[in-house]
Design a protein around this motif. Structure first.
Motif, PDB file in Angstrom:
ATOM      1  N   GLY A 224       0.791  -1.219   0.000  1.00 26.94           N
ATOM      2  CA  GLY A 224       0.000   0.000   0.000  1.00 26.94           C
ATOM      3  C   GLY A 224       0.823   1.269   0.000  1.00 26.94           C
ATOM      4  N   ILE A 225       2.019   1.178  -0.567  1.00 25.75           N
ATOM      5  CA  ILE A 225       2.945   2.320  -0.605  1.00 25.75           C
ATOM      6  C   ILE A 225       3.246   2.658  -2.064  1.00 25.75           C
ATOM      7  CG2 ILE A 225       5.326   3.024  -0.113  1.00 25.75           C
ATOM      8  CD1 ILE A 225       5.122   1.176   2.344  1.00 25.75           C
ATOM      9  N   ASP A 226       3.256   3.950  -2.382  1.00 29.00           N
ATOM     10  CA  ASP A 226       3.530   4.376  -3.753  1.00 29.00           C
ATOM     11  C   ASP A 226       5.032   4.558  -3.946  1.00 29.00           C
ATOM     12  OD1 ASP A 226       3.196   5.239  -6.355  1.00 29.00           O
ATOM     13  OD2 ASP A 226       2.912   7.332  -5.760  1.00 29.00           O
ATOM     14  N   LEU A 227       5.635   3.679  -4.758  1.00 30.81           N
ATOM     15  CA  LEU A 227       7.031   3.816  -5.155  1.00 30.81           C
ATOM     16  C   LEU A 227       7.033   4.046  -6.665  1.00 30.81           C
ATOM     17  CD1 LEU A 227       8.675   0.908  -3.093  1.00 30.81           C
ATOM     18  CD2 LEU A 227       8.706   3.372  -2.569  1.00 30.81           C
ATOM     19  N   PRO A 228       7.087   5.317  -7.098  1.00 30.89           N
ATOM     20  CA  PRO A 228       6.914   5.634  -8.520  1.00 30.89           C
ATOM     21  C   PRO A 228       8.150   5.294  -9.355  1.00 30.89           C
ATOM     22  CG  PRO A 228       7.299   7.643  -7.271  1.00 30.89           C
ATOM     23  CD  PRO A 228       7.226   6.522  -6.267  1.00 30.89           C
ATOM     24  N   VAL A 229       8.269   4.008  -9.677  1.00 29.95           N
ATOM     25  CA  VAL A 229       9.398   3.500 -10.452  1.00 29.95           C
ATOM     26  C   VAL A 229       8.849   2.862 -11.719  1.00 29.95           C
ATOM     27  CG1 VAL A 229      11.281   1.835 -10.504  1.00 29.95           C
ATOM     28  CG2 VAL A 229      10.766   3.057  -8.389  1.00 29.95           C
ATOM     29  N   ARG A 230       9.430   3.228 -12.869  1.00 32.25           N
ATOM     30  CA  ARG A 230       8.980   2.675 -14.139  1.00 32.25           C
ATOM     31  C   ARG A 230      10.157   2.003 -14.844  1.00 32.25           C
ATOM     32  NH1 ARG A 230       8.646   7.691 -14.406  1.00 32.25           N
ATOM     33  NH2 ARG A 230       9.501   7.905 -16.494  1.00 32.25           N
ATOM     34  N   PRO A 231       9.921   0.845 -15.473  1.00 37.74           N
ATOM     35  CA  PRO A 231      10.997   0.162 -16.185  1.00 37.74           C
ATOM     36  C   PRO A 231      11.173   0.707 -17.598  1.00 37.74           C
ATOM     37  CG  PRO A 231       9.006  -1.167 -16.258  1.00 37.74           C
ATOM     38  CD  PRO A 231       8.653   0.075 -15.488  1.00 37.74           C
ATOM     39  N   VAL A 232      12.412   0.924 -18.007  1.00 35.78           N
ATOM     40  CA  VAL A 232      12.734   1.345 -19.371  1.00 35.78           C
ATOM     41  C   VAL A 232      13.914   0.520 -19.854  1.00 35.78           C
ATOM     42  CG1 VAL A 232      13.374   3.243 -20.882  1.00 35.78           C
ATOM     43  CG2 VAL A 232      11.961   3.707 -18.884  1.00 35.78           C
ATOM     44  N   ARG A 233      13.768  -0.098 -21.028  1.00 38.18           N
ATOM     45  CA  ARG A 233      14.844  -0.933 -21.574  1.00 38.18           C
ATOM     46  C   ARG A 233      16.027  -0.075 -22.010  1.00 38.18           C
ATOM     47  NH1 ARG A 233      13.592  -4.583 -26.793  1.00 38.18           N
ATOM     48  NH2 ARG A 233      13.081  -2.502 -27.578  1.00 38.18           N
ATOM     49  N   ARG A 234      17.218  -0.583 -21.695  1.00 38.23           N
ATOM     50  CA  ARG A 234      18.455   0.003 -22.192  1.00 38.23           C
ATOM     51  C   ARG A 234      19.277  -1.105 -22.838  1.00 38.23           C
ATOM     52  NH1 ARG A 234      16.342   4.155 -22.299  1.00 38.23           N
ATOM     53  NH2 ARG A 234      16.600   5.950 -20.931  1.00 38.23           N
ATOM     54  N   GLN A 235      19.964  -0.786 -23.941  1.00 40.48           N
ATOM     55  CA  GLN A 235      20.679  -1.809 -24.688  1.00 40.48           C
ATOM     56  C   GLN A 235      22.146  -1.423 -24.898  1.00 40.48           C
ATOM     57  OE1 GLN A 235      18.300  -4.069 -27.593  1.00 40.48           O
ATOM     58  NE2 GLN A 235      17.135  -2.183 -27.879  1.00 40.48           N
ATOM     59  N   LEU A 236      22.973  -2.443 -25.022  1.00 37.08           N
ATOM     60  CA  LEU A 236      24.380  -2.226 -25.330  1.00 37.08           C
ATOM     61  C   LEU A 236      24.862  -3.341 -26.246  1.00 37.08           C
ATOM     62  CD1 LEU A 236      25.849  -4.465 -23.367  1.00 37.08           C
ATOM     63  CD2 LEU A 236      25.487  -2.711 -21.636  1.00 37.08           C
ATOM     64  N   ALA A 237      26.052  -3.143 -26.788  1.00 38.24           N
ATOM     65  CA  ALA A 237      26.603  -4.113 -27.742  1.00 38.24           C
ATOM     66  C   ALA A 237      28.108  -4.218 -27.553  1.00 38.24           C
ATOM     67  CB  ALA A 237      26.288  -3.687 -29.183  1.00 38.24           C
ATOM     68  N   PHE A 238      28.658  -5.356 -28.003  1.00 40.66           N
ATOM     69  CA  PHE A 238      30.092  -5.595 -27.907  1.00 40.66           C
ATOM     70  C   PHE A 238      30.684  -5.712 -29.302  1.00 40.66           C
ATOM     71  CE2 PHE A 238      27.897  -7.656 -24.411  1.00 40.66           C
ATOM     72  CZ  PHE A 238      28.520  -7.081 -23.315  1.00 40.66           C
ATOM     73  N   THR A 239      31.860  -5.165 -29.488  1.00 39.34           N
ATOM     74  CA  THR A 239      32.559  -5.372 -30.755  1.00 39.34           C
ATOM     75  C   THR A 239      33.249  -6.734 -30.738  1.00 39.34           C
ATOM     76  OG1 THR A 239      34.729  -4.508 -30.082  1.00 39.34           O
ATOM     77  CG2 THR A 239      33.073  -2.903 -30.828  1.00 39.34           C
ATOM     78  N   GLU A 240      33.614  -7.185 -31.917  1.00 39.41           N
ATOM     79  CA  GLU A 240      34.482  -8.361 -31.992  1.00 39.41           C
ATOM     80  C   GLU A 240      35.849  -7.993 -31.394  1.00 39.41           C
ATOM     81  OE1 GLU A 240      34.880  -9.312 -36.089  1.00 39.41           O
ATOM     82  OE2 GLU A 240      35.847  -7.412 -36.620  1.00 39.41           O
ATOM     83  N   PRO A 241      36.661  -8.960 -31.053  1.00 40.91           N
ATOM     84  CA  PRO A 241      38.012  -8.643 -30.564  1.00 40.91           C
ATOM     85  C   PRO A 241      38.756  -7.778 -31.582  1.00 40.91           C
ATOM     86  CG  PRO A 241      37.528 -10.960 -30.198  1.00 40.91           C
ATOM     87  CD  PRO A 241      36.387 -10.413 -31.021  1.00 40.91           C
ATOM     88  N   LEU A 242      39.448  -6.769 -31.111  1.00 43.60           N
ATOM     89  CA  LEU A 242      40.104  -5.814 -32.001  1.00 43.60           C
ATOM     90  C   LEU A 242      41.585  -6.147 -32.164  1.00 43.60           C
ATOM     91  CD1 LEU A 242      38.481  -2.503 -30.680  1.00 43.60           C
ATOM     92  CD2 LEU A 242      37.846  -3.832 -32.701  1.00 43.60           C
ATOM     93  N   THR A 243      42.051  -6.024 -33.396  1.00 41.57           N
ATOM     94  CA  THR A 243      43.470  -6.215 -33.705  1.00 41.57           C
ATOM     95  C   THR A 243      43.944  -5.026 -34.528  1.00 41.57           C
ATOM     96  OG1 THR A 243      43.072  -8.590 -33.814  1.00 41.57           O
ATOM     97  CG2 THR A 243      45.174  -7.801 -34.655  1.00 41.57           C
ATOM     98  N   PRO A 244      44.924  -4.256 -34.062  1.00 45.48           N
ATOM     99  CA  PRO A 244      45.559  -4.388 -32.743  1.00 45.48           C
ATOM    100  C   PRO A 244      44.548  -4.098 -31.624  1.00 45.48           C
ATOM    101  CG  PRO A 244      46.187  -2.311 -33.751  1.00 45.48           C
ATOM    102  CD  PRO A 244      45.433  -3.078 -34.793  1.00 45.48           C
ATOM    103  N   PRO A 245      44.874  -4.473 -30.387  1.00 43.14           N
ATOM    104  CA  PRO A 245      43.925  -4.269 -29.293  1.00 43.14           C
ATOM    105  C   PRO A 245      43.573  -2.787 -29.122  1.00 43.14           C
ATOM    106  CG  PRO A 245      45.761  -5.666 -28.599  1.00 43.14           C
ATOM    107  CD  PRO A 245      46.122  -5.098 -29.937  1.00 43.14           C
ATOM    108  N   ALA A 246      42.394  -2.531 -28.615  1.00 41.93           N
ATOM    109  CA  ALA A 246      41.987  -1.150 -28.353  1.00 41.93           C
ATOM    110  C   ALA A 246      42.906  -0.537 -27.301  1.00 41.93           C
ATOM    111  CB  ALA A 246      40.549  -1.122 -27.855  1.00 41.93           C
ATOM    112  N   PRO A 247      43.229   0.745 -27.436  1.00 40.70           N
ATOM    113  CA  PRO A 247      43.967   1.408 -26.351  1.00 40.70           C
ATOM    114  C   PRO A 247      43.091   1.453 -25.096  1.00 40.70           C
ATOM    115  CG  PRO A 247      43.126   3.027 -27.910  1.00 40.70           C
ATOM    116  CD  PRO A 247      42.854   1.679 -28.505  1.00 40.70           C
ATOM    117  N   ARG A 248      43.712   1.576 -23.959  1.00 33.28           N
ATOM    118  CA  ARG A 248      42.958   1.711 -22.705  1.00 33.28           C
ATOM    119  C   ARG A 248      42.406   3.139 -22.666  1.00 33.28           C
ATOM    120  NH1 ARG A 248      44.557   2.919 -17.209  1.00 33.28           N
ATOM    121  NH2 ARG A 248      43.254   1.811 -15.678  1.00 33.28           N
ATOM    122  N   ILE A 249      41.086   3.248 -22.726  1.00 37.48           N
ATOM    123  CA  ILE A 249      40.454   4.561 -22.873  1.00 37.48           C
ATOM    124  C   ILE A 249      39.526   4.833 -21.690  1.00 37.48           C
ATOM    125  CG2 ILE A 249      40.583   4.579 -25.391  1.00 37.48           C
ATOM    126  CD1 ILE A 249      37.590   3.718 -25.396  1.00 37.48           C
TER     127      ILE A 249
END
Length: 391
Positions: A224-249
């Motif tokens: 009986g408590i109002d917690l105003p929280v709504r779900p929203v999808r967030r997406q991400l993606a991964f690259t294939e392994p990089l050659t040469p390797p990615a610099p540390r950024i």
């Protein structure tokens, strides 16, 4: 040892029942157990970290515009740095810094104000030039940039490792982690919660803590408590392994579009908040959103636009109307505590919020005033206005 067990039935009583076995719930369990609270049950309907905390990499930062979020982020960052010692786990923390890319003078002016606030609170963020930004992150194209902001002590870690680190320590201290257990109802009497019902039995308890993430609104409704929280999808993606390797950024963010990228194992991780994403519990990964990311990348980091991706992940943000968390004690039910609605900042604030929940349960003064984050801040003026007295 496993930090998670499937129970035929839950314990019949508990001092504290924590609803939700993500990073917030297990942080609360760890901090309570460390303080000597032994009778804790964490109720999780799936596996630990199966909700938003299961995301592959979580950013950790103290770069915010307001003092309260800076304080929660900064205190949590220090806890993550100390995690190998307390509670004792490698969380693959990589302090690469955060780099915000700014494309107009209004953004730069706002961030200058924020940097002053951050610096006053001990955060070593600084405004840098577009050329500095490119030196920090070689993928960045400086055309169209007016400035950037860098905070070298921020970075990213692995939320699943954090969840299991906290959960294992809480279990060693006597907490019960009831996974694959669903909350089905909450009984109240007067101004107190008395019982949490689950599909594996009922638990009579002294305190309930709701850390159910995107599902917190449903738990609130049960009480009986109002917690105003709504779900929203967030997406991400991964690259294939990089050659040469990615610099540390750094964890690099194009502020205007919310597009971001950073190192991930032997490649890069891409993300972007789609402004047209409807609310809902759908966590299907749909690679079409990558077109939005690539359109930004062509301007801001052209090399990324043509990189091959090899899958991705979709999860839920738990969003409140003002995109700030709900943390506090219910005004209606004095033994119902909540920490939810972090709007993407939950992982990075979890250690500090676990401390706060511990202190609220023990009726101690938390390290900072969290009253601005109370769930009742969204009530209309009419609803909170005192009743007129008839003279």
């Amino acid at each position: 040892m496993s930090s998670s067990s499937t129970f035929r039935s839950v314990p019949p009583t508990a001092d504290v029942v924590i609803i939700g076995g993500g990073v917030m719930g297990v942080s609360a369990a760890f901090h309570l157990a460390e303080a000597g609270v032994t009778d804790i049950v964490v109720v999780e309907r799936g596996d630990l970290a199966c909700g938003s905390s299961g995301k592959p990499i979580g950013g950790v930062r103290a770069q915010f515009s307001d003092p309260l979020n800076i304080e929660l982020g900064g205190r949590s960052l220090r806890a993550y740095e100390n995690f190998p010692h307390r509670p004792g786990a490698d969380i693959r923390l990589d302090t690469v810094g955060y780099l915000f890319l700014l494309t107009n003078d209004g953004q730069a002016a706002d961030f200058e104000v924020s940097v002053r606030t951050q610096n006053a609170l001990g955060v070593p963020s600084r405004m840098v030039t577009p050329d500095d930004a490119r030196a920090l992150c070689p993928y960045v194209d400086t055309e169209g940039l007016v400035a950037a902001v860098h905070s070298p002590t921020d970075g990213h870690a692995r939320p699943v490792l954090v969840v299991h680190g906290y959960a294992d320590a809480a279990a060693r201290a006597g907490a019960t982690l009831a996974t694959h257990t669903t909350v089905t109802g909450i009984d109240t009497a007067g101004d107190r919660v008395t019982t949490v019902h689950t599909d594996r039995g009922r638990i009579a308890c002294s305190t309930v803590i709701c850390t159910a993430g995107a599902w917190s609104g449903q738990i609130g409704d049960m009480a009986g408590i109002d917690l105003p929280v709504r779900p929203v999808r967030r997406q991400l993606a991964f690259t294939e392994p990089l050659t040469p390797p990615a610099p540390r950024i750094p964890f690099t963010i194009d502020f205007a579009s919310s597009a971001y990228f950073h190192n991930s194992d032997d490649g890069l991780l891409f993300g972007l908040a789609d402004p047209r994403q409807p609310e809902g519990f759908d966590t299907t990964w749909t690679p079409e959103w990558l077109d939005l990311f690539r359109a930004v990348a062509r301007q801001r980091a052209p090399e990324l636009a043509d990189m091959t991706t090899v899958g991705g992940w979709a999860g839920l943000y738990e969003v409140t109307p003002d995109h700030n968390a709900l943390i506090g004690r219910s005004g209606e039910l004095v033994n119902f505590l909540y920490a939810t609605g972090f709007s993407g900042h939950g992982f990075l604030q979890a250690p500090a919020v676990g401390e706060i929940l511990r202190d609220l349960h023990l009726e101690r003064e938390p390290f900072t005033d969290i009253s601005p984050l109370g769930a009742d801040r969204f009530r209309s003026a009419a609803a909170t206005r005192p009743e007129a007295h008839v003279v």
